[in-house]
Enzyme design. Structure first.
Site, PDB file in Angstrom:
ATOM      1  N   ARG A  39     -13.421  15.179   9.120  1.00 29.86           N
ATOM      2  CA  ARG A  39     -12.975  15.058  10.509  1.00 29.86           C
ATOM      3  C   ARG A  39     -13.690  16.050  11.422  1.00 29.86           C
ATOM      4  NH1 ARG A  39      -6.741  13.562   9.071  1.00 29.86           N
ATOM      5  NH2 ARG A  39      -7.082  11.323   9.271  1.00 29.86           N
ATOM      6  N   LYS A 202       2.149  -3.972   0.716  1.00 31.72           N
ATOM      7  CA  LYS A 202       3.263  -4.714   1.314  1.00 31.72           C
ATOM      8  C   LYS A 202       2.863  -5.733   2.371  1.00 31.72           C
ATOM      9  CE  LYS A 202       6.973  -1.360   0.811  1.00 31.72           C
ATOM     10  NZ  LYS A 202       7.643  -0.282   1.563  1.00 31.72           N
ATOM     11  N   GLY A 352      -6.219   3.924   5.518  1.00 31.89           N
ATOM     12  CA  GLY A 352      -6.433   5.145   4.746  1.00 31.89           C
ATOM     13  C   GLY A 352      -6.818   4.886   3.305  1.00 31.89           C
ATOM     14  N   GLY A 375      -3.601   4.838  10.503  1.00 29.98           N
ATOM     15  CA  GLY A 375      -2.587   4.168  11.323  1.00 29.98           C
ATOM     16  C   GLY A 375      -3.170   3.576  12.590  1.00 29.98           C
TER      17      GLY A 375
HETATM   18  P1  ADP Z   1      -4.344   0.923   3.554  1.00 29.19           P
HETATM   19  O1  ADP Z   1      -3.956   2.381   3.508  1.00 29.19           O
HETATM   20  O2  ADP Z   1      -5.801   0.716   3.316  1.00 29.19           O
HETATM   21  O3  ADP Z   1      -3.842   0.249   4.798  1.00 29.19           O
HETATM   22  P2  ADP Z   1      -2.048   0.149   2.004  1.00 29.19           P
HETATM   23  O4  ADP Z   1      -1.441   1.479   2.264  1.00 29.19           O
HETATM   24  O5  ADP Z   1      -1.446  -1.024   2.654  1.00 29.19           O
HETATM   25  O6  ADP Z   1      -3.617   0.193   2.302  1.00 29.19           O
HETATM   26  O7  ADP Z   1      -2.011  -0.164   0.436  1.00 29.19           O
HETATM   27  C1  ADP Z   1      -2.623   0.667  -0.509  1.00 29.19           C
HETATM   28  C2  ADP Z   1      -1.808   0.732  -1.766  1.00 29.19           C
HETATM   29  O8  ADP Z   1      -1.556  -0.565  -2.287  1.00 29.19           O
HETATM   30  C3  ADP Z   1      -2.522   1.494  -2.838  1.00 29.19           C
HETATM   31  O9  ADP Z   1      -1.783   2.662  -3.153  1.00 29.19           O
HETATM   32  C4  ADP Z   1      -2.562   0.523  -4.013  1.00 29.19           C
HETATM   33  O10 ADP Z   1      -2.302   1.151  -5.257  1.00 29.19           O
HETATM   34  C5  ADP Z   1      -1.449  -0.437  -3.680  1.00 29.19           C
HETATM   35  N1  ADP Z   1      -1.609  -1.716  -4.360  1.00 29.19           N
HETATM   36  C6  ADP Z   1      -2.628  -2.592  -4.279  1.00 29.19           C
HETATM   37  N2  ADP Z   1      -2.447  -3.621  -5.126  1.00 29.19           N
HETATM   38  C7  ADP Z   1      -1.280  -3.404  -5.762  1.00 29.19           C
HETATM   39  C8  ADP Z   1      -0.548  -4.094  -6.775  1.00 29.19           C
HETATM   40  N3  ADP Z   1      -1.003  -5.235  -7.281  1.00 29.19           N
HETATM   41  N4  ADP Z   1       0.616  -3.577  -7.185  1.00 29.19           N
HETATM   42  C9  ADP Z   1       1.063  -2.408  -6.677  1.00 29.19           C
HETATM   43  N5  ADP Z   1       0.425  -1.702  -5.730  1.00 29.19           N
HETATM   44  C10 ADP Z   1      -0.745  -2.184  -5.278  1.00 29.19           C
HETATM   45 MG    MG Z   2      -2.065   3.319   3.048  1.00 28.14          MG
END
Ligand code: ADP
Ligand code: MG
Length: 395
Positions: A39, A202, A352, A375
């Site tokens: 950063r 999610k 992230g 975010g």
């Molecule tokens: P980002 O930070 O890129 O927006 P998210 O926070 O939405 O992504 O999701 C990331 C998380 O999703 C990771 O910690 C990863 O382990 C989890 N994840 C991905 N696929 C699965 C799965 N099949 N079952 C459980 N967790 C998962």
């Molecule tokens: Mg995340």
């Protein structure tokens, strides 16, 4: 959102006092050493430009969550030290529990053109996160111009991101300019085909992203933990995989709306338990049994997704394809990252964990743009106007 905001190049900064909101929210170890300086590196182009133009550069940022009180472990002092080293000139640290107190005023009063001062953590003040006028005015009183370059907090309406912009001419720095250019163009003015890849844990946290992108993309790929809710919507058993039962109807609606635009996994790596060393196997579409949970996309899915991605001229990726933190379930995510690295297209990574996954695969420098705000980039992909950008002057 296209780039219609004024930047530091659109105004005369020479000899002016310029307050720059940076994102110096860097991680520190127990001894106060900076463990990841990305950063700080990201803020350098704006700071260097202003120094070169002979501005009096007053930097500010938050770090961590001191909860509105001065706390030593959240002091920006280590950042001032590192900044001095990187700039090759002294960055005066205005150690001031009130952020804008006697020390800060004195430090600013003594500045010559091209000097740099760093204020203390803006979140030492309780007003900061509530966007209270008093603190915004105090910040503004130090300067003639406000520059926002903190993309990572641009989705928050705080004194140092939004409030202060009411009292000074406000423009963006290079970092925010770059984020608007790449994220904004990728979503709103893309070279087509545009493929969006969504994953992560999610559905519920990505609903607005799905809705906003569905209208704009040529192909929407959904993998990761959120895919199982879609599989359930198809009527499949998903075993112990992540499932948001409340969102099955929503998934059905999205599938109907998307039609052939939407690609879902056609095979899955399932495991006995949520652990890297768990017994695992690959199963076909609709074949996840009770007692097994899906932790990654399978090889056929990698192929299906890769074929679609190879046709793209623009790719936006948010959310890993599996539990990339465990090496045995990082293969799908890594394979997709590799395709992005190889193709001749604009590739934009936001979120992230997605950024962490791409960097873990060692492919960060092969992407066109890696967003610096988790975010903030998500809200951008949701089509929301970020308050810290909205507050800046239009061209
Ligand atoms: P980002 O930070 O890129 O927006 P998210 O926070 O939405 O992504 O999701 C990331 C998380 O999703 C990771 O910690 C990863 O382990 C989890 N994840 C991905 N696929 C699965 C799965 N099949 N079952 C459980 N967790 C998962
Ligand atoms: Mg995340």
């Amino acid at each position: 959102m296209t780039m219609n905001k004024k930047t530091i190049e659109d105004i005369d900064v020479s000899g002016k006092r310029v307050l720059v909101r940076c994102d110096f929210n860097v991680p520190l170890d127990a001894d106060g050493n900076i463990t990841d300086e990305n950063r700080i590196v990201g803020a350098m182009p704006t700071i260097k430009y202003l120094v070169d133009k002979g501005a009096k550069v007053i930097l500010c940022s938050h770090m961590g969550k001191p909860k509105g009180e001065p706390k030593k472990e959240f002091s920006l002092a280590p950042v001032a030290k590192r900044l001095s080293e990187k700039l090759g000139k002294e960055v005066v640290f205005a150690a001031d529990d009130n952020v804008v107190g006697e020390n800060a005023r004195k430090a600013v009063a003594e500045m010559k053109d091209g000097d740099v001062v760093l204020l203390e953590n803006t979140r030492f003040r309780a007003e900061e996160t509530k966007n209270v006028e008093t603190f915004s005015k105090e910040l503004a009183s130090l300067a003639d111009i406000f520059v926002n370059d903190a993309f990572g907090t641009a989705h928050r309406a705080h004194c140092s991101t939004v409030g202060v912009a009411s009292y000074l001419p406000a423009v963006c720095g290079y970092l925010i300019q770059k984020e608007i250019k790449f994220l904004g163009n990728a979503v709103n003015n893309p070279v087509r085909p545009l493929v969006a890849i969504l994953g992560g844990s999610k559905v519920s946290s990505k609903i607005s992203v799905i809705e906003n992108l569905l209208d704009k993309v040529d192909t929407l790929i959904i993998g990761g933990g959120m895919a199982y809710t879609f599989m359930a919507a198809k009527g499949y058993e998903v075993g112990d995989s992540l499932l948001e039962a409340d969102y099955i109807d929503y998934a059905k609606e999205m599938m109907a709306k998307a039609g052939s635009k939407l690609l879902l996994p056609i095979d899955t790596v399932v495991a006995r338990e949520f652990s890297n060393d768990a017994e695992s196997k690959i199963v076909g579409e609709g074949q996840i049994e009770k007692g097994w949970e899906g932790l990654d996309i399978g090889p056929k899915t990698v192929e299906l997704f890769s074929d679609a991605i190879r046709k793209a001229k623009t790719v936006v990726w948010n959310g890993p394809m599996g539990v990339f933190e465990m090496p045995n379930f990082a293969k799908g995510t890594n394979a997709i990252a590799k395709v992005l690295a190889e193709i001749d297209a604009t590739t934009v990574i936001g979120g992230g964990d997605s950024v962490a996954a791409v960097n873990q695969a060692g492919l960060g420098d092969k992407m066109t743009h890696i967003s610096t705000g988790g975010g903030a980039s998500l809200e951008f992909l949701e089509g929301k106007e970020l308050p810290g950008i909205a507050a800046l002057q239009d061209k």
